[in-house]
Design an enzyme around this catalytic site. Structure first.
Site, PDB file in Angstrom:
ATOM      1  CG  ASP A 114      -2.039  -1.023   1.120  1.00 53.20           C
ATOM      2  OD1 ASP A 114      -2.412  -1.384  -0.008  1.00 53.20           O
ATOM      3  OD2 ASP A 114      -2.546  -1.449   2.170  1.00 53.20           O
ATOM      4  CG  ASP A 129      -6.342  -1.498  -1.704  1.00 50.08           C
ATOM      5  OD1 ASP A 129      -6.469  -2.714  -1.946  1.00 50.08           O
ATOM      6  OD2 ASP A 129      -5.507  -1.035  -0.891  1.00 50.08           O
TER       7      ASP A 129
END
Length: 181
Positions: A114, A129
């Site tokens: 991330d 995402d």
């Protein structure tokens, strides 16, 4: 859209996701941070070993199986034409592309990279995402605004066809052809 186009666009999303993650890993690993817009947006390297927002840590196998199952379900819905329309197709492309992007991370790294940090949205996320989230929102819109099932064409949104045309008028003066009065 044909399956080939869906697969191609999903693969493009996977490629974009993996290229971005490669550069983030190479340039921000292990603990880099780049402020892009002060007090708003930063690139922050993070290893997510759980699901959305970091919940259910260290369940890589479970999330991999769930991801594969969901991709299979969306492919089935697409192929079987249970739903049709550009909105649904776009949702499927985003969900499959994002799902595979994160699945690759889970399988080969044991975690998802991330890197997108917004000051007003605390969890650190990634391109995949956001694709999954937008795709899921579009799919929910498909479900909410689906008007019914046409056995030949599948589910569709009201603007996809002219469903609201009035039924043909019946002339009361026509002869009764069933032999009953």
């Amino acid at each position: 859209m044909t399956i080939a186009i869906v697969v191609g666009l999903s693969a493009l999303i996977v490629a974009i996701d993996q290229i971005i993650k490669y550069f983030i890993y190479e340039n921000l690993h292990p603990s880099g941070n780049v402020v892009v817009i002060d007090n708003l947006f930063s690139l922050v390297y993070s290893e997510n070993r759980g699901a959305a927002f970091g919940i259910f840590q260290n369940a890589t196998l479970v999330f991999s199986i769930i991801t594969i199952a969901l991709i299979a379900v969306f492919l089935y819905l697409l192929i079987s034409k249970k739903f049709t329309g550009k909105l649904f197709t776009t949702a499927v492309i985003l969900i499959i592309g994002g799902g595979i992007g994160n699945l690759i991370d889970r399988i080969f790294r044991g975690f998802v990279i991330d890197y997108l940090s917004l000051s007003f949205f605390p969890p650190i996320c990634n391109f995949a995402d956001y694709c999954i989230t937008i795709g899921a929102a579009l799919f929910i819109l498909c479900i909410l605004f689906t008007t019914g099932k046409d056995s030949k064409k599948g589910r569709h949104l009201p603007d996809a066809e002219t469903e609201n045309e009035p039924a043909p008028a019946v002339n009361a003066d026509e002869e009764n052809t069933d032999g009953k009065d």
